[in-house]
Design a protein around this motif. Structure first.
Motif, mmCIF file in Angstrom:
data_model
loop_
_atom_site.group_PDB
_atom_site.id
_atom_site.type_symbol
_atom_site.label_atom_id
_atom_site.label_comp_id
_atom_site.label_asym_id
_atom_site.label_seq_id
_atom_site.Cartn_x
_atom_site.Cartn_y
_atom_site.Cartn_z
ATOM 1 N N UNK A 67 37.171 39.606 38.577
ATOM 2 C CA UNK A 67 38.611 39.314 38.520
ATOM 3 C C UNK A 67 38.900 38.198 37.527
ATOM 4 N N UNK A 68 37.933 37.265 37.379
ATOM 5 C CA UNK A 68 38.123 36.140 36.462
ATOM 6 C C UNK A 68 38.335 36.661 35.050
ATOM 7 N N UNK A 92 39.041 39.736 34.268
ATOM 8 C CA UNK A 92 40.143 40.705 34.278
ATOM 9 C C UNK A 92 41.413 40.067 33.712
ATOM 10 N N UNK A 93 41.688 38.813 34.091
ATOM 11 C CA UNK A 93 42.848 38.124 33.535
ATOM 12 C C UNK A 93 42.495 37.384 32.269
ATOM 13 N N UNK A 94 41.351 36.686 32.295
ATOM 14 C CA UNK A 94 41.056 35.775 31.194
ATOM 15 C C UNK A 94 40.789 36.526 29.895
#
Lengths: 363, 339
Positions: free
Chosen positions: A149-150, A152-154
Motif C-alpha cells: 500500500x505504501x 501504491x500511493x507513493x
C-alpha cells in the motif's frame, strides 16, 4: 462398456484440469462477442499490419499478462497480493522517459542516451520497488497488502515528481517500437511487439520455474512457511525473490505501456491494473489463499480480462464504469472459492450421493 | 511499579505520535509563522479540512482492531458525495432525504462487505478492494459529470460558523476576529467521543479487541467472532458515510475523482495513531492525532506554496512506512522475548 468408462475419465480429466475453468470463461466471452458482431473473428491486413479485434485483445492484454506472472507468484508464496504494480508501472515509465530526454523536458525529438538504457533504467526501477516490497513482506513480516500500500500511493506521486508534473513525450520513431510495430528498413513486422514481449516473459518465467526448483519451493513456502523453513528452504529469500520478480514484471509492463503512447503519463499509466492482474490470477483458477499455482491459467485469465474489457467498451460502457462489472466478477470468484461455500457444496454432494445410494439399496 | 508495567511498546507508539505532532507543528510555526501558521485559526482549519477524514479513520480503527482492513472507504466517500450532489440537484431531494439515503447506502454497503468477510471468511483486502472499484464505478454509472451542490438547506448547514470564546486576535483594522469552527468539526468530535466510549466501555467494543487479539481464544470464550467482525465492517461503512457527508459539506461537489486515495490517508492516520495492523491494539484518540499529523503535512505543503501537491502524499507514505517498520520491529522484539 469400457469405451464409456474411457469417455468418462476423459471428461473428468478435461474438467479436472486447472486451465479448464479459465478456458471456458475465455470461450464464453468470445462467444458473446461473436453473437453480437460476427465480424469479431475477422483478421485482415491493413497497411502491412494485422488488424482485427482478436489481435487487439492479444495486443492490449500483454501488460496484464506480464503483470499476472509476477502476481501469480506473490499470491502463491505469501497469500497476499502486490497492489502497487499499477503505480510502479507509472513510476518506471516516468523514469524511463526522463532518463532518455532529461529532467523537465516536456517533448523531445532527440535522445540523450540509446533507448535500451532507458528501458533498462525503467526495469531496474521496477526491480528496486520489488526489493522494497519484498523486504517489508519477507524480512519485517508486514501483511503483503499493507506493505505494498505504501508504494501504491507513493510510486505514482514519485513518478509525477520525476517527470516534473507533466507528460514527457518522446517523439522518436524507435521508441514506439516496443509498444507498437517493429520496422527494420522498409519491412514492418505485422504482429504488434507487445505480444512478443509477453511471449518472451512467459517463456522465461516458465523456463525459470520448470528448470529450476524455484517453482517447487514457491509452492512449498506458500502451503506452509514454517514447515518449509524446517525442511531447509530459506523461506524469507523465496518470498523476497517473488516480490522482486513481481517488481521486474511491473517494470517491463510499464516501459511497454509508456512506449505504446510514447510518453510518460504518470497519472494514467497502469491505472487500475492491479485489479486486472489480481482478477486474472483469480480467473485462472488459482486460490487467493496461496499454495499451488498455475501460470498458464493466469495468462489465460489475463486475456479473458482484456476480452471482457473490450467487450464492455464495445457494448457502450464507459471506461470509468467498467470496474463495476469487474468488481462483481471478482466477488463471485472469491465467494465460490470461500471455504464456507466449498464445504456447503461438498455437504450437499455428499447428501445427494448418500440419498442415491439409499435408493439403490432399496431397489 | 504498576505504571511501569503499563508503559509497553503500544503506549510508546502513541507517545511517539503525540510528540511527532507537537514537533511538526512547532517546526511549522517557526518556519511559516510569518504567513500565519502559528495562529489558532490555522489549527482549526486543519480540523475543518479533515473533519470527514476523522470520521472515516474512526471506522477504520474499529476494523483494524479486529485485524482486518477496509480500503473501500475512499471510494465510498466519493459515492456518498455523488449521491448527495446528484440527489439534491438532479432528483430534487430535500437535504434530509439525501442524508438519510446516504446513511442507508453506507449501512447496506457495510452489510454486504461484512457478510462476505465475517460470515464467509474471505480475505478482507480482496473484498474491500472489490468494494473500492465497485463504489468508484457506481459514481461513474450515476454520472461522469461534476455536480455542484446548490441546495439552500445543505449550504446553510455547511456554512454555519461557531465562534469560540477564546484564542482570537485583533487584526490590522483593529477588529476582534473570533476563531471559528464549522458544524462538521462538532460532528466529527462527537463521533470520536462516541467511538471512544464504544470501544472502551461497551461489550461490543471489548469483543472487537478480543477478536483482534486472538480469534481462537475469543471463540473459546464464547464470543460470536463472525458476527463481531461483520458488525465492525458495518460500523466502518456507516461512519464512512457520515464522513462522506462531512466531506461533501467541505467540497460542495460530487465527481468521479473525488476523495481518491482517502483510504490510504485513513489507514496511515490509524497506523500512525498506534493501531496495530495485526489487530488487538488501538484507540481513536491516537487516530485523531494521526489525522492531525497528516493534516499538518498537507497544511505545510500548502503554506510553502512552491512544492508539488504530490509531496504531501509522498510524505504521508514515508511516515506510514516508518510506523509500519517501527511496529514490525516491536513485534519481532516481542517474539524474541517470548522465545
Amino acid at each position: 462398456m469400457s469405451k464409456s468408462a474411457n469417455g468418462d475419465s476423459f471428461i473428468k480429466k478435461l474438467t479436472g484440469s486447472k486451465v479448464f475453468l479459465p478456458l471456458v470463461c475465455l470461450f464464453l466471452v468470445i462467444l458473446i462477442n461473436v453473437i453480437k458482431s460476427p465480424s469479431f473473428l475477422q483478421i485482415s491486413i491493413n497497411n502491412g499490419v494485422l488488424y482485427g479485434r482478436l489481435i487487439d485483445i492479444a495486443n492490449r492484454g500483454s501488460e496484464i499478462a506480464i503483470l499476472a506472472i509476477g502476481m501469480t507468484l506473490t499470491i502463491a508464496v505469501s497469500a497476499g497480493t502486490d497492489i502497487s504494480v499499477g503505480s510502479v508501472m507509472a513510476l518506471c515509465a516516468s523514469c524511463c522517459c526522463t532518463t532518455l530526454v532529461g529532467y523537465g523536458v516536456a517533448s523531445a525529438n532527440k535522445l540523450n542516451y540509446p533507448i535500451f538504457i532507458g528501458v533498462i533504467v525503467g526495469i531496474f526501477v521496477g526491480a528496486v520497488c520489488g526489493c522494497f516490497n519484498g523486504f517489508m513482506v519477507a524480512r519485517l513480516k508486514v501483511q503483503p497488502m499493507v506493505a505494498t500500500l505504501v508504494l501504491y500511493t507513493a510510486a505514482r506521486a514519485i513518478g509525477l515528481l520525476v517527470s516534473n508534473n507533466q507528460n514527457t513525450y518522446v517523439r522518436v520513431e524507435e521508441y514506439k517500437y516496443l509498444g507498437n510495430f517493429i520496422k527494420i528498413g522498409k519491412w514492418e513486422c505485422p504482429i504488434p511487439t507487445p505480444i512478443f514481449v509477453a511471449i518472451i516473459c512467459v517463456a522465461l518465467a516458465t523456463l525459470f520455474l520448470k528448470k529450476t526448483a524455484l517453482g517447487m519451493y514457491i509452492q512449498s513456502v506458500g502451503i506452509n512457511k514454517n514447515a518449509s523453513r524446517i525442511l531447509g528452504i530459506n523461506s524469507v529469500l523465496i518470498i523476497f525473490v517473488c516480490y522482486v520478480i513481481c517488481g521486474l514484471c511491473a517494470g517491463v509492463a510499464g516501459t511497454v505501456a509508456s512506449s505504446r503512447i510514447y510518453s510518460a503519463d504518470s497519472n494514467n499509466i497502469g491505472l487500475n491494473f492491479e485489479m486486472d492482474a489480481i482478477l486474472a490470477v483469480a480467473l485462472g483458477g488459482n486460490s487467493l489463499a496461496g499454495g499451488k499455482f498455475s501460470l498458464a491459467g493466469s495468462i489465460i485469465g489475463a486475456y479473458t480480462i482484456q476480452a471482457l474489457t473490450t467487450t464492455l467498451l464495445a457494448f457502450g460502457v464507459k471506461t470509468e464504469q467498467a470496474p463495476v462489472v469487474k468488481a462483481i466478477v471478482i466477488v463471485l470468484i472469491v465467494v465460490i472459492q470461500a471455504p464456507a461455500v466449498q464445504n456447503y457444496i461438498k455437504n450437499r454432494k455428499a447428501r445427494k450421493i448418500s440419498a442415491g445410494g439409499g435408493e439403490a439399496v432399496a431397489k | 511499579m504498576k505504571k511501569k508495567a503499563n508503559f509497553n511498546g503500544n503506549n510508546l507508539l502513541l507517545v511517539i505520535t503525540i510528540v511527532l505532532f507537537v514537533v511538526m507543528y512547532a517546526i511549522g510555526c517557526i518556519v511559516y509563522g510569518s504567513k500565519g501558521f502559528s495562529q489558532f485559526q490555522s489549527f482549526l482549519n486543519i480540523l475543518i479540512g479533515n473533519a470527514g477524514l476523522i470520521c472515516v479513520t474512526c471506522g477504520m480503527t474499529c476494523v483494524m482492531i479486529t485485524g482486518g482492513i477496509d480500503i473501500s472507504v475512499g471510494s465510498l466517500v466519493g459515492l456518498d458525495c455523488m449521491i448527495l450532489a446528484y440527489g439534491m440537484e438532479k432528483l430534487h431531494w430535500s437535504a434530509i432525504t439525501a442524508v438519510i439515503v446516504v446513511l442507508i447506502v453506507g449501512i447496506v454497503f457495510g452489510v454486504v462487505q461484512g457478510f462476505l468477510i465475517g460470515i464467509l471468511g474471505i480475505q478482507p483486502f480482496i473484498i474491500t478492494m472489490a468494494g473500492l472499484f465497485f463504489a468508484r464505478g457506481m459514481c461513474a454509472v450515476i454520472t461522469t459529470e461534476m455536480v455542484n451542490v446548490a441546495n439552500e438547506t445543505f449550504k446553510k448547514w455547511a456554512t454555519i460558523k461557531i465562534n469560540l470564546p477564546f484564542g482570537g486576535y485583533v487584526n490590522r483594522r483593529g477588529i476582534y476576529m473570533a476563531p471559528y469552527i464549522r458544524i462538521t468539526v462538532v460532528i466529527a468530535l462527537i463521533v470520536v467521543a462516541l467511538t471512544f466510549i464504544l470501544l472502551k466501555f461497551t461489550k461490543f467494543g471489548r469483543s472487537l479487541y478480543a477478536v483482534g487479539g486472538n480469534e481462537t481464544s475469543a471463540k473459546l470464550m464464547g464470543l460470536n467472532v463472525k458476527m463481531t467482525k461483520m458488525k465492525a465492517y458495518i460500523l466502518s461503512s456507516f461512519l464512512c458515510s457520515i464522513g462522506g457527508i462531512l466531506f461533501c459539506m467541505n467540497s460542495m461537489t460530487g465527481s468521479v475523482a473525488q476523495a481518491k486515495g482517502l483510504e490510504m490517508e485513513a489507514i496511515a492516520s490509524a497506523v500512525i495513531g498506534g493501531t496495530l495492523l495485526t489487530g488487538g491494539v488501538g484507540n481513536v484518540i491516537g487516530s485523531l492525532f494521526g489525522v492531525l499529523i497528516t493534516g499538518t503535512i498537507d497544511a505545510l505543503v500548502q503554506f510553502n506554496g512552491k512544492l508539488l501537491s504530490s509531496w504531501s502524499s509522498i510524505a504521508v507514505s514515508v511516515l506510514l512506512c516508518f510506523f509500519i517498520i517501527l511496529q514490525a520491529i516491536f513485534a519481532l522484539i516481542k517474539e524474541r522475548n517470548k522465545a
